[in-house]
Design a protein around this motif. Sequence first.
Motif, PDB file in Angstrom:
ATOM      1  N   LYS A 118      33.687  42.619 -14.813  1.00  0.00           N
ATOM      2  CA  LYS A 118      32.971  42.588 -16.092  1.00  0.00           C
ATOM      3  C   LYS A 118      31.475  42.401 -15.873  1.00  0.00           C
ATOM      4  O   LYS A 118      30.655  43.032 -16.562  1.00  0.00           O
ATOM      5  CB  LYS A 118      33.521  41.465 -16.965  1.00  0.00           C
ATOM      6  CG  LYS A 118      34.912  41.729 -17.511  1.00  0.00           C
ATOM      7  CD  LYS A 118      35.314  40.694 -18.553  1.00  0.00           C
ATOM      8  CE  LYS A 118      35.397  39.298 -17.949  1.00  0.00           C
ATOM      9  NZ  LYS A 118      35.821  38.304 -18.951  1.00  0.00           N
ATOM     10  N   GLU A 119      31.109  41.560 -14.944  1.00  0.00           N
ATOM     11  CA  GLU A 119      29.692  41.370 -14.638  1.00  0.00           C
ATOM     12  C   GLU A 119      29.071  42.676 -14.136  1.00  0.00           C
ATOM     13  O   GLU A 119      27.942  43.017 -14.499  1.00  0.00           O
ATOM     14  CB  GLU A 119      29.549  40.275 -13.576  1.00  0.00           C
ATOM     15  CG  GLU A 119      28.117  39.964 -13.193  1.00  0.00           C
ATOM     16  CD  GLU A 119      28.030  38.933 -12.084  1.00  0.00           C
ATOM     17  OE1 GLU A 119      26.915  38.743 -11.548  1.00  0.00           O
ATOM     18  OE2 GLU A 119      29.067  38.321 -11.744  1.00  0.00           O
ATOM     19  N   PHE A 120      29.821  43.404 -13.324  1.00  0.00           N
ATOM     20  CA  PHE A 120      29.334  44.693 -12.820  1.00  0.00           C
ATOM     21  C   PHE A 120      29.136  45.681 -13.970  1.00  0.00           C
ATOM     22  O   PHE A 120      28.112  46.373 -14.040  1.00  0.00           O
ATOM     23  CB  PHE A 120      30.335  45.249 -11.800  1.00  0.00           C
ATOM     24  CG  PHE A 120      30.003  46.630 -11.316  1.00  0.00           C
ATOM     25  CD1 PHE A 120      29.079  46.822 -10.299  1.00  0.00           C
ATOM     26  CD2 PHE A 120      30.614  47.753 -11.871  1.00  0.00           C
ATOM     27  CE1 PHE A 120      28.763  48.098  -9.848  1.00  0.00           C
ATOM     28  CE2 PHE A 120      30.302  49.024 -11.424  1.00  0.00           C
ATOM     29  CZ  PHE A 120      29.374  49.197 -10.409  1.00  0.00           C
ATOM     30  N   VAL A 121      30.088  45.744 -14.871  1.00  0.00           N
ATOM     31  CA  VAL A 121      30.011  46.684 -16.001  1.00  0.00           C
ATOM     32  C   VAL A 121      28.796  46.381 -16.869  1.00  0.00           C
ATOM     33  O   VAL A 121      28.041  47.282 -17.255  1.00  0.00           O
ATOM     34  CB  VAL A 121      31.301  46.624 -16.833  1.00  0.00           C
ATOM     35  CG1 VAL A 121      31.127  47.380 -18.152  1.00  0.00           C
ATOM     36  CG2 VAL A 121      32.473  47.205 -16.050  1.00  0.00           C
ATOM     37  N   ARG A 122      28.583  45.099 -17.159  1.00  0.00           N
ATOM     38  CA  ARG A 122      27.466  44.723 -18.037  1.00  0.00           C
ATOM     39  C   ARG A 122      26.117  44.970 -17.373  1.00  0.00           C
ATOM     40  O   ARG A 122      25.097  45.034 -18.060  1.00  0.00           O
ATOM     41  CB  ARG A 122      27.598  43.262 -18.435  1.00  0.00           C
ATOM     42  CG  ARG A 122      28.801  42.987 -19.340  1.00  0.00           C
ATOM     43  CD  ARG A 122      28.761  41.579 -19.913  1.00  0.00           C
ATOM     44  NE  ARG A 122      29.893  41.328 -20.788  1.00  0.00           N
ATOM     45  CZ  ARG A 122      30.907  40.543 -20.490  1.00  0.00           C
ATOM     46  NH1 ARG A 122      30.942  39.909 -19.320  1.00  0.00           N
ATOM     47  NH2 ARG A 122      31.902  40.359 -21.343  1.00  0.00           N
ATOM     48  N   GLY A 123      26.095  45.110 -16.063  1.00  0.00           N
ATOM     49  CA  GLY A 123      24.841  45.364 -15.374  1.00  0.00           C
ATOM     50  C   GLY A 123      24.482  46.833 -15.265  1.00  0.00           C
ATOM     51  O   GLY A 123      23.405  47.177 -14.772  1.00  0.00           O
ATOM     52  N   ARG A 124      25.363  47.713 -15.734  1.00  0.00           N
ATOM     53  CA  ARG A 124      25.088  49.151 -15.659  1.00  0.00           C
ATOM     54  C   ARG A 124      24.358  49.631 -16.914  1.00  0.00           C
ATOM     55  O   ARG A 124      24.437  49.003 -17.970  1.00  0.00           O
ATOM     56  CB  ARG A 124      26.384  49.952 -15.492  1.00  0.00           C
ATOM     57  CG  ARG A 124      27.255  49.515 -14.353  1.00  0.00           C
ATOM     58  CD  ARG A 124      26.541  49.515 -13.026  1.00  0.00           C
ATOM     59  NE  ARG A 124      26.188  50.866 -12.594  1.00  0.00           N
ATOM     60  CZ  ARG A 124      25.600  51.139 -11.441  1.00  0.00           C
ATOM     61  NH1 ARG A 124      25.256  50.162 -10.613  1.00  0.00           N
ATOM     62  NH2 ARG A 124      25.318  52.392 -11.100  1.00  0.00           N
ATOM     63  N   VAL A 125      23.664  50.763 -16.783  1.00  0.00           N
ATOM     64  CA  VAL A 125      22.932  51.355 -17.904  1.00  0.00           C
ATOM     65  C   VAL A 125      23.229  52.853 -17.938  1.00  0.00           C
ATOM     66  O   VAL A 125      22.970  53.557 -16.961  1.00  0.00           O
ATOM     67  CB  VAL A 125      21.409  51.125 -17.769  1.00  0.00           C
ATOM     68  CG1 VAL A 125      20.674  51.763 -18.936  1.00  0.00           C
ATOM     69  CG2 VAL A 125      21.095  49.646 -17.670  1.00  0.00           C
ATOM     70  N   GLN A 126      23.798  53.310 -19.042  1.00  0.00           N
ATOM     71  CA  GLN A 126      24.062  54.735 -19.268  1.00  0.00           C
ATOM     72  C   GLN A 126      25.022  55.345 -18.253  1.00  0.00           C
ATOM     73  O   GLN A 126      25.030  56.558 -18.050  1.00  0.00           O
ATOM     74  CB  GLN A 126      22.748  55.526 -19.272  1.00  0.00           C
ATOM     75  CG  GLN A 126      21.782  55.142 -20.378  1.00  0.00           C
ATOM     76  CD  GLN A 126      22.334  55.441 -21.761  1.00  0.00           C
ATOM     77  OE1 GLN A 126      22.921  56.476 -21.976  1.00  0.00           O
ATOM     78  NE2 GLN A 126      22.147  54.534 -22.699  1.00  0.00           N
ATOM     79  N   ASP A 127      25.837  54.523 -17.597  1.00  0.00           N
ATOM     80  CA  ASP A 127      26.877  55.048 -16.703  1.00  0.00           C
ATOM     81  C   ASP A 127      28.206  55.064 -17.445  1.00  0.00           C
ATOM     82  O   ASP A 127      28.544  54.106 -18.150  1.00  0.00           O
ATOM     83  CB  ASP A 127      27.021  54.173 -15.452  1.00  0.00           C
ATOM     84  CG  ASP A 127      25.797  54.225 -14.556  1.00  0.00           C
ATOM     85  OD1 ASP A 127      25.112  55.259 -14.575  1.00  0.00           O
ATOM     86  OD2 ASP A 127      25.532  53.242 -13.847  1.00  0.00           O
ATOM     87  N   ARG A 128      28.954  56.116 -17.284  1.00  0.00           N
ATOM     88  CA  ARG A 128      30.285  56.184 -17.882  1.00  0.00           C
ATOM     89  C   ARG A 128      31.265  55.566 -16.896  1.00  0.00           C
ATOM     90  O   ARG A 128      31.349  55.987 -15.743  1.00  0.00           O
ATOM     91  CB  ARG A 128      30.661  57.627 -18.199  1.00  0.00           C
ATOM     92  CG  ARG A 128      29.691  58.307 -19.154  1.00  0.00           C
ATOM     93  CD  ARG A 128      30.294  59.513 -19.827  1.00  0.00           C
ATOM     94  NE  ARG A 128      30.925  60.416 -18.870  1.00  0.00           N
ATOM     95  CZ  ARG A 128      31.831  61.331 -19.216  1.00  0.00           C
ATOM     96  NH1 ARG A 128      32.211  61.445 -20.469  1.00  0.00           N
ATOM     97  NH2 ARG A 128      32.364  62.127 -18.302  1.00  0.00           N
ATOM     98  N   ILE A 129      32.014  54.564 -17.386  1.00  0.00           N
ATOM     99  CA  ILE A 129      32.893  53.792 -16.504  1.00  0.00           C
ATOM    100  C   ILE A 129      34.314  53.837 -17.045  1.00  0.00           C
ATOM    101  O   ILE A 129      34.539  53.659 -18.251  1.00  0.00           O
ATOM    102  CB  ILE A 129      32.413  52.328 -16.392  1.00  0.00           C
ATOM    103  CG1 ILE A 129      30.950  52.287 -15.939  1.00  0.00           C
ATOM    104  CG2 ILE A 129      33.279  51.548 -15.405  1.00  0.00           C
ATOM    105  CD1 ILE A 129      30.362  50.883 -15.880  1.00  0.00           C
ATOM    106  N   GLY A 130      35.267  54.074 -16.169  1.00  0.00           N
ATOM    107  CA  GLY A 130      36.681  54.064 -16.520  1.00  0.00           C
ATOM    108  C   GLY A 130      37.409  52.961 -15.759  1.00  0.00           C
ATOM    109  O   GLY A 130      36.855  52.331 -14.856  1.00  0.00           O
ATOM    110  N   LEU A 131      38.676  52.738 -16.119  1.00  0.00           N
ATOM    111  CA  LEU A 131      39.450  51.650 -15.521  1.00  0.00           C
ATOM    112  C   LEU A 131      40.858  52.120 -15.202  1.00  0.00           C
ATOM    113  O   LEU A 131      41.544  52.690 -16.059  1.00  0.00           O
ATOM    114  CB  LEU A 131      39.504  50.449 -16.480  1.00  0.00           C
ATOM    115  CG  LEU A 131      40.317  49.237 -16.025  1.00  0.00           C
ATOM    116  CD1 LEU A 131      39.714  48.614 -14.775  1.00  0.00           C
ATOM    117  CD2 LEU A 131      40.398  48.205 -17.157  1.00  0.00           C
TER     118      LEU A 131
END
Length: 328
Positions: A118-131
């Motif tokens: 979650k910390e990694f996800v919140r640190g991204r900008v304009q990246d599309r992320i899946g799980l």
Amino acid sequence: MRFAEPWYLLLFIPFALAFWLARRRAAWRDPELGYSSLAALPPTSGIRARAARLLPRLRPLAVGLVLLAAARPQAGREIREVVSEGIDIVLAIDLSGSMRSEDFRPRNRLYVARQVAKEFVRGRVQDRIGLVAFAGRSELISPLTLDYDGLCALIDGLDFGQLPDGTAVGAAIAQSAERLNRAPGKSKVLILLTDGINNAGAVDPVTAAKLAKAVGVRIYAIGAGTQGAAPFPVDDPILGRHYVWVASEVDEATLKEVARETGGRYFRATSAELLSQVYHEIGALEPSRVEMRSYTQWAEMGPRVLALGGALLALELLLGFTVLNRYP
């Protein structure tokens, strides 16, 4: 605010000089009628009298506005736009039973993995992320998305028992690569976290890695777990919870081969702090590509200023020939 034709502002110099001379000439002019005293005249303190004193000021003001309009005043509005070339990222997280081991403080491996993800996800900008979650089989939890809050909620929901037990590393790689292959982005990354050995699924990790390489996916593999044995909780209906020591079996050789095959890297995280550092290092290796562009959009204010000047001049003439007409 700016002026497109600032040289027209120089016209204010002769205008101010003419206005000053007109005022001085009016002061020197002989009176129309001579009075020894104004005490006998009625007071001129009404609304009409005050308006009459203000009337001579409308024409200079109107002319000043016309001169100002000639200089083409423009009002600016800054517009910013974000131009980004986001990265497509899939997080694949192991939900097998061995992730219950409590060698990662404050709780078990899965708990820490969720927090760091979650910390990694919140640190991204304009990246599309899946799980993707995997245990005895692989399952897509979230497609690629920019809804980071929703994705973090799904990460929070990862828990034991969602999938049959086992460790299908190859299946997780294959499913993640298949999803990333559909993505339009130029840069495609899979971050794979596991603490075990591939023992389920129809495809082995190295073969899946070759498929990932074919579609341009880079894999960062993370082996989670302390070196040696780790405390594993056992809940007994009679004795309650107690711990047994279970050996950590991370297949580092295979994970290194998977990362090497796709041009990524392998990391070993033996504690919660190291796992957090690993994600930070991966984030530095794959920075979000965001560019902020700003420009100013100028709007012409001259027509409005000219209209106001014309309105004041028309008002001065109208009042001067009607209700505020002066005699002689």
